[in-house]
Design a protein around this motif. Sequence first.
Motif, mmCIF file in Angstrom:
data_model
loop_
_atom_site.group_PDB
_atom_site.id
_atom_site.type_symbol
_atom_site.label_atom_id
_atom_site.label_comp_id
_atom_site.label_asym_id
_atom_site.label_seq_id
_atom_site.Cartn_x
_atom_site.Cartn_y
_atom_site.Cartn_z
ATOM 1 N N ILE A 151 7.227 33.300 -53.998
ATOM 2 C CA ILE A 151 6.716 34.155 -52.929
ATOM 3 C C ILE A 151 7.807 35.159 -52.592
ATOM 4 O O ILE A 151 8.960 34.775 -52.363
ATOM 5 N N GLU A 152 7.441 36.429 -52.574
ATOM 6 C CA GLU A 152 8.380 37.478 -52.183
ATOM 7 C C GLU A 152 7.790 38.239 -51.005
ATOM 8 O O GLU A 152 6.589 38.511 -50.977
ATOM 9 N N LEU A 153 8.634 38.578 -50.044
ATOM 10 C CA LEU A 153 8.198 39.360 -48.893
ATOM 11 C C LEU A 153 8.888 40.715 -48.892
ATOM 12 O O LEU A 153 10.042 40.840 -49.310
ATOM 13 N N CYS A 154 8.166 41.704 -48.374
ATOM 14 C CA CYS A 154 8.712 43.029 -48.149
ATOM 15 C C CYS A 154 7.985 43.601 -46.938
ATOM 16 O O CYS A 154 6.991 43.045 -46.498
ATOM 17 N N GLY A 155 8.486 44.675 -46.386
ATOM 18 C CA GLY A 155 7.798 45.310 -45.273
ATOM 19 C C GLY A 155 8.627 45.375 -44.014
ATOM 20 O O GLY A 155 9.859 45.385 -44.066
ATOM 21 N N LEU A 156 7.933 45.381 -42.881
ATOM 22 C CA LEU A 156 8.559 45.675 -41.594
ATOM 23 C C LEU A 156 8.196 44.634 -40.535
ATOM 24 O O LEU A 156 7.158 44.017 -40.625
ATOM 25 N N VAL A 157 8.983 44.450 -39.635
ATOM 26 C CA VAL A 157 10.362 44.808 -39.385
ATOM 27 C C VAL A 157 11.197 43.585 -39.771
ATOM 28 O O VAL A 157 10.839 42.458 -39.438
ATOM 29 N N SER A 158 12.310 43.786 -40.454
ATOM 30 C CA SER A 158 13.060 42.676 -41.041
ATOM 31 C C SER A 158 13.423 41.583 -40.052
ATOM 32 O O SER A 158 13.280 40.397 -40.352
ATOM 33 N N ASN A 159 13.894 41.959 -38.871
ATOM 34 C CA ASN A 159 14.391 40.963 -37.924
ATOM 35 C C ASN A 159 13.305 40.389 -37.020
ATOM 36 O O ASN A 159 13.585 39.553 -36.175
ATOM 37 N N ILE A 160 12.064 40.820 -37.224
ATOM 38 C CA ILE A 160 10.984 40.298 -36.388
ATOM 39 C C ILE A 160 9.929 39.657 -37.291
ATOM 40 O O ILE A 160 9.943 38.449 -37.515
ATOM 41 N N CYS A 161 9.008 40.436 -37.803
ATOM 42 C CA CYS A 161 7.871 39.879 -38.535
ATOM 43 C C CYS A 161 8.211 39.427 -39.956
ATOM 44 O O CYS A 161 7.639 38.451 -40.439
ATOM 45 N N VAL A 162 9.112 40.121 -40.641
ATOM 46 C CA VAL A 162 9.488 39.663 -41.978
ATOM 47 C C VAL A 162 10.191 38.312 -41.863
ATOM 48 O O VAL A 162 9.844 37.356 -42.575
ATOM 49 N N LEU A 163 11.141 38.194 -40.965
ATOM 50 C CA LEU A 163 11.836 36.924 -40.749
ATOM 51 C C LEU A 163 10.855 35.824 -40.359
ATOM 52 O O LEU A 163 10.869 34.725 -40.933
ATOM 53 N N SER A 164 9.991 36.085 -39.404
ATOM 54 C CA SER A 164 9.031 35.076 -38.937
ATOM 55 C C SER A 164 8.131 34.585 -40.065
ATOM 56 O O SER A 164 7.900 33.376 -40.221
ATOM 57 N N ASN A 165 7.621 35.504 -40.871
ATOM 58 C CA ASN A 165 6.722 35.112 -41.949
ATOM 59 C C ASN A 165 7.459 34.480 -43.126
ATOM 60 O O ASN A 165 6.900 33.634 -43.819
ATOM 61 N N ALA A 166 8.705 34.829 -43.327
ATOM 62 C CA ALA A 166 9.511 34.160 -44.355
ATOM 63 C C ALA A 166 9.706 32.683 -43.981
ATOM 64 O O ALA A 166 9.606 31.801 -44.841
ATOM 65 N N CYS A 210 13.547 46.663 -49.670
ATOM 66 C CA CYS A 210 12.143 46.851 -49.287
ATOM 67 C C CYS A 210 11.835 46.323 -47.895
ATOM 68 O O CYS A 210 10.691 45.969 -47.591
ATOM 69 N N THR A 211 12.845 46.226 -47.065
ATOM 70 C CA THR A 211 12.660 45.854 -45.671
ATOM 71 C C THR A 211 13.701 46.589 -44.847
ATOM 72 O O THR A 211 14.720 47.043 -45.377
ATOM 73 N N ALA A 212 13.455 46.703 -43.566
ATOM 74 C CA ALA A 212 14.390 47.429 -42.700
ATOM 75 C C ALA A 212 14.082 47.098 -41.249
ATOM 76 O O ALA A 212 13.059 46.494 -40.931
ATOM 77 N N SER A 213 14.999 47.545 -40.396
ATOM 78 C CA SER A 213 14.840 47.408 -38.954
ATOM 79 C C SER A 213 15.261 48.718 -38.304
ATOM 80 O O SER A 213 16.027 49.494 -38.885
ATOM 81 N N PHE A 214 14.813 48.919 -37.100
ATOM 82 C CA PHE A 214 15.229 50.068 -36.294
ATOM 83 C C PHE A 214 16.683 49.932 -35.875
ATOM 84 O O PHE A 214 17.294 50.889 -35.430
ATOM 85 N N ASP A 215 17.251 48.733 -36.035
ATOM 86 C CA ASP A 215 18.628 48.435 -35.646
ATOM 87 C C ASP A 215 19.326 47.774 -36.831
ATOM 88 O O ASP A 215 18.987 46.645 -37.201
ATOM 89 N N GLU A 216 20.264 48.484 -37.449
ATOM 90 C CA GLU A 216 20.896 47.980 -38.669
ATOM 91 C C GLU A 216 21.652 46.672 -38.434
ATOM 92 O O GLU A 216 21.676 45.807 -39.310
ATOM 93 N N SER A 217 22.234 46.489 -37.276
ATOM 94 C CA SER A 217 22.944 45.216 -37.030
ATOM 95 C C SER A 217 21.951 44.050 -36.976
ATOM 96 O O SER A 217 22.248 42.962 -37.461
ATOM 97 N N LEU A 218 20.753 44.279 -36.420
ATOM 98 C CA LEU A 218 19.730 43.226 -36.416
ATOM 99 C C LEU A 218 19.191 42.989 -37.819
ATOM 100 O O LEU A 218 18.882 41.855 -38.196
#
Length: 182
Positions: free
Chosen positions: A116-131, A149-157
Amino acid sequence: MKPCLIVVDFQNDFIDGSLGFEKASQLKSLIAEKIGNYRSAGGDIIFTFDTHDEDYLSTQEGRNLPVMHCIKGTEGHCLSSEIEALRLPHDICFEKCTFGSDKLFDYLRKNPYSSIELCGLVSNICVLSNAVICKTAQPETPVSVDVRCTASFDESLNKAALSVMEGIQIKLTGTEDKAYET
């Protein structure tokens, strides 16, 4: 068994809408290429949709993030047009009213994959939760996230989320130098 790609919330409101950010729009071609590769390999494609109603601001999430977004029936709720053009009628789609998808969990419990591979938005919220949901539903299945293939509005997050995912044995691909680390 076959591989699975999960495209998380690649919706207009996260790209150039009410919660959009520059890095998000830069992911379109990479995600499109990834979808094509999975189709060529005979893999399944799953799309998740962050989905809210007009009462969003009265929900717990809305009180903590008071920005109307991904309201069902609006353009912001739709997939990016480039990605929507690649979606086929047999692709699996899950609408979710929160970060992780309980319907995705139920589906994965009944449908094993080789990976299973995940990509999309937002890395620190929904991508993390679904992973986390993927790892929970299929603990012996390799789960990965391509950091390109993922990112956040906040690079540190973003970096923190990638580090957390790696810590729970989600493989990070797309980088040789672990540039996501803080």
